[in-house]
Design a protein around this motif. Structure first.
Motif, PDB file in Angstrom:
ATOM      1  N   ARG A 102       0.851  -1.184   0.000  1.00 31.76           N
ATOM      2  CA  ARG A 102       0.000   0.000   0.000  1.00 31.76           C
ATOM      3  C   ARG A 102       0.888   1.236   0.000  1.00 31.76           C
ATOM      4  O   ARG A 102       1.875   1.294   0.730  1.00 31.76           O
ATOM      5  N   LYS A 103       0.523   2.223  -0.814  1.00 29.87           N
ATOM      6  CA  LYS A 103       1.224   3.495  -0.846  1.00 29.87           C
ATOM      7  C   LYS A 103       0.176   4.597  -0.767  1.00 29.87           C
ATOM      8  O   LYS A 103      -0.570   4.825  -1.722  1.00 29.87           O
ATOM      9  N   VAL A 245       4.108 -14.910  -1.632  1.00 30.88           N
ATOM     10  CA  VAL A 245       3.108 -15.847  -1.119  1.00 30.88           C
ATOM     11  C   VAL A 245       2.564 -15.380   0.224  1.00 30.88           C
ATOM     12  O   VAL A 245       1.421 -15.657   0.580  1.00 30.88           O
ATOM     13  N   VAL A 246       3.360 -14.617   0.986  1.00 27.01           N
ATOM     14  CA  VAL A 246       2.912 -14.111   2.283  1.00 27.01           C
ATOM     15  C   VAL A 246       1.883 -12.997   2.080  1.00 27.01           C
ATOM     16  O   VAL A 246       0.965 -12.841   2.879  1.00 27.01           O
ATOM     17  N   CYS A 247       2.013 -12.240   0.995  1.00 24.08           N
ATOM     18  CA  CYS A 247       0.995 -11.236   0.659  1.00 24.08           C
ATOM     19  C   CYS A 247      -0.353 -11.902   0.431  1.00 24.08           C
ATOM     20  O   CYS A 247      -1.409 -11.352   0.781  1.00 24.08           O
ATOM     21  N   LYS A 272      -8.560  -4.258   6.746  1.00 26.14           N
ATOM     22  CA  LYS A 272      -7.706  -3.601   5.759  1.00 26.14           C
ATOM     23  C   LYS A 272      -6.492  -4.444   5.398  1.00 26.14           C
ATOM     24  O   LYS A 272      -5.640  -4.694   6.250  1.00 26.14           O
ATOM     25  N   PRO A 273      -6.380  -4.878   4.163  1.00 22.58           N
ATOM     26  CA  PRO A 273      -5.164  -5.582   3.751  1.00 22.58           C
ATOM     27  C   PRO A 273      -4.071  -4.581   3.376  1.00 22.58           C
ATOM     28  O   PRO A 273      -4.161  -3.910   2.355  1.00 22.58           O
ATOM     29  N   PHE A 274      -3.068  -4.456   4.231  1.00 24.73           N
ATOM     30  CA  PHE A 274      -1.969  -3.535   3.941  1.00 24.73           C
ATOM     31  C   PHE A 274      -0.856  -4.216   3.155  1.00 24.73           C
ATOM     32  O   PHE A 274       0.048  -3.563   2.671  1.00 24.73           O
ATOM     33  N   PHE A 275      -0.904  -5.570   3.109  1.00 26.76           N
ATOM     34  CA  PHE A 275       0.127  -6.346   2.418  1.00 26.76           C
ATOM     35  C   PHE A 275       1.502  -6.057   3.027  1.00 26.76           C
ATOM     36  O   PHE A 275       1.627  -5.995   4.232  1.00 26.76           O
ATOM     37  N   VAL A 292      -4.379  -6.036   8.417  1.00 27.95           N
ATOM     38  CA  VAL A 292      -3.633  -7.280   8.242  1.00 27.95           C
ATOM     39  C   VAL A 292      -2.473  -6.950   7.310  1.00 27.95           C
ATOM     40  O   VAL A 292      -2.676  -6.364   6.244  1.00 27.95           O
ATOM     41  N   ALA A 293      -1.254  -7.297   7.723  1.00 29.17           N
ATOM     42  CA  ALA A 293      -0.073  -6.957   6.936  1.00 29.17           C
ATOM     43  C   ALA A 293       0.986  -8.035   7.107  1.00 29.17           C
ATOM     44  O   ALA A 293       0.879  -8.918   7.972  1.00 29.17           O
ATOM     45  N   CYS A 294       2.024  -7.960   6.279  1.00 27.60           N
ATOM     46  CA  CYS A 294       3.142  -8.885   6.402  1.00 27.60           C
ATOM     47  C   CYS A 294       4.448  -8.108   6.311  1.00 27.60           C
ATOM     48  O   CYS A 294       4.487  -6.998   5.774  1.00 27.60           O
ATOM     49  N   THR A 295       5.511  -8.674   6.834  1.00 27.59           N
ATOM     50  CA  THR A 295       6.811  -8.018   6.802  1.00 27.59           C
ATOM     51  C   THR A 295       7.927  -9.059   6.784  1.00 27.59           C
ATOM     52  O   THR A 295       7.718 -10.208   7.180  1.00 27.59           O
ATOM     53  N   THR A 296       9.087  -8.622   6.313  1.00 29.58           N
ATOM     54  CA  THR A 296      10.280  -9.480   6.366  1.00 29.58           C
ATOM     55  C   THR A 296      11.247  -8.974   7.431  1.00 29.58           C
ATOM     56  O   THR A 296      12.343  -9.516   7.575  1.00 29.58           O
ATOM     57  N   GLU A 297      10.851  -7.954   8.166  1.00 24.67           N
ATOM     58  CA  GLU A 297      11.741  -7.312   9.131  1.00 24.67           C
ATOM     59  C   GLU A 297      11.415  -7.755  10.558  1.00 24.67           C
ATOM     60  O   GLU A 297      10.370  -7.415  11.102  1.00 24.67           O
TER      61      GLU A 297
END
Length: 431
Positions: A102-103, A245-247, A272-275, A292-297
């Motif tokens: 999301r931007k 795939v996590v998105c 809200k899907p923030f991806f 709902v969101a995902c991160t690699t950090e």
């Protein structure tokens, strides 16, 4: 509306040997839920949505300066932060990926690729992402193949943007206000929403499908995620790259909370899907009450003020004491999971034996949880309209819930949705 290949053949242009990127399966039409559709067990086709690409961009990794927006159209659009959203932290360890994000009030899709090069200046690797922005994420999947081809082209022929220019010229959207004047920020389309009769369709590059992978990955724990999603909790999913795939897990998680009953959930935050999110999104996430969101950090795990539920691969956890009971799988959860798998097996059998391709697992998954949610809220509204407003253990069982194991979940549900009933299970409790 035709598919992109019909509208603009250049979308599938490619040059040189292909990068090992995931390939989308054959497309099927979009769907939407309409009143009554859930009861009939079918999903009628939605009206075709217009293309509305508001930006196209190329991001590169510079060994000296880091991630940079190398090129974009329109040239004056604000893409601050996109250089990090479209090239996830840790991407240097993988060959290719795709990322939803999301931007501002727009959604983006970017395809990343990493190509070895014999260049000391580039430290032996050239990494780029090619992406697009749109006010809605429901149609971004259409351009996955194009973006995969273009990122390969940018790696092999840096600085050649003619195909991206032609694409933007063909697909650019004109964003209007109600009075017909152009605006810089389009209205955001949060979907799926608890008070809309539709859900978006996204494409998964894995041939088994998005929902199938979601169920296989989480198993019975999807019932835990279902409860948190229905309660509109802030859910953050951690996973190392690849993040594509996590998105889709973010999307599947939002799909758990659909309700098609009119008037339900009008006062609660939307799902809200923030991806994909990164550290640059921390300030924004601090203001959100539901997402709902995902991160690699991994650093996000320490920032407990940003989330209610943290999912580390298959480990679902919460630091809130009052939510701890929801982490336990109870007998009703096991029964729901068994029924879901039974329905999936029946669907696969009908597809194999009868050649029935009219139904798909995505539809089954959406309808299964929507009907479960409808049953819960239908019962709660009936009890709320009754004279004594008493919700009993029999009511809980009738809703497919465990009277004791789901007591905490029910209490939270009544509070979040503002439903006026008295919960009488074990010790009487006014809510």
């Amino acid at each position: 509306m035709g598919e992109p290949a019909d509208e603009a053949p250049l979308l599938f242009w490619a040059e040189g040997p292909a990068v090992s990127l995931p390939q989308p399966p054959p497309e099927r039409g979009g769907w939407s839920l309409v009143p009554g559709a859930a009861g009939r067990g079918e999903l009628p086709r939605q009206d075709a949505e217009a293309d509305q690409i508001v930006a196209v961009f190329v991001v590169t990794f510079d060994p000296r300066s880091g991630n940079l927006v190398e090129w974009c159209l329109p040239q004056d659009i604000d893409l601050e932060g996109v250089e990090f959203k479209s090239m996830a932290s840790g991407s240097h360890k993988i060959q290719s990926d795709f990322i939803y994000f999301r931007k501002g009030l727009c959604f983006g899709l970017a395809c990343f690729a990493n190509m070895p090069v014999e260049s000391e200046l580039e430290r032996g690797a050239r990494m780029k992402s090619v992406g697009i922005l749109s006010p809605s994420y429901t149609l971004l999947y259409r351009y996955m193949h194009f973006l995969e081809n273009q990122v390969r082209h940018q790696l092999e022929m840096p600085g050649h943007y003619s195909h991206l220019e032609a694409f933007y010229d063909d697909k650019k959207g004109v964003l209007l206000t109600g009075k017909g004047t152009p605006i810089s920020q389009p209205p955001v389309h949060w979907l799926p929403s608890i008070h809309r009769y539709m859900y978006p369709e996204m494409k998964i590059t894995h041939p088994a499908g998005c929902m199938s992978q979601f169920i296989k990955f989480f198993g019975e724990q999807i019932l835990i995620l279902w409860k948190f999603a229905l309660l509109r909790k802030r859910i953050l999913i951690f996973s190392p790259p690849p993040v594509g795939v996590v998105c889709y897990r973010v999307y599947c998680c939002c799909c758990l909370a659909n309700v098609s009953l009119p008037g339900i959930g009008e006062t609660v935050p939307e799902s809200k899907p923030f991806f994909y999110v990164n550290v640059a999104d921390i300030e924004m996430l601090e203001t959100e009450v539901s997402y709902v969101a995902c991160t690699t950090e991994k650093i996000f795990e320490e920032k407990q003020n940003l989330y209610d539920v943290y999912v580390d691969n298959q480990n679902v956890k919460t630091h809130h004491e009052h939510l701890q009971p929801l982490l336990k799988i109870n007998s009703a959860d096991k029964e729901k999971y068994r029924r879901l798998n039974d329905q999936r097996q029946m669907l696969m059998y009908s597809q194999e034996v009868d050649g029935d391709c009219s139904s798909c697992e995505e539809d089954l998954f959406i309808l299964f949880f929507m009907e479960q949610n409808n049953r819960i809220f239908q019962t709660l509204m009936e009890v709320s309209a009754s004279q004594d407003k008493t919700l009993t253990a029999d009511h809980a069982r009738g809703m497919g819930l465990d009277p004791q194991g789901d007591r905490s979940f029910l209490m939270d549900l009544l509070e979040v949705y503002g439903i006026d009933v008295m919960l009488v299970i074990d010790n009487p409790c006014c809510t």
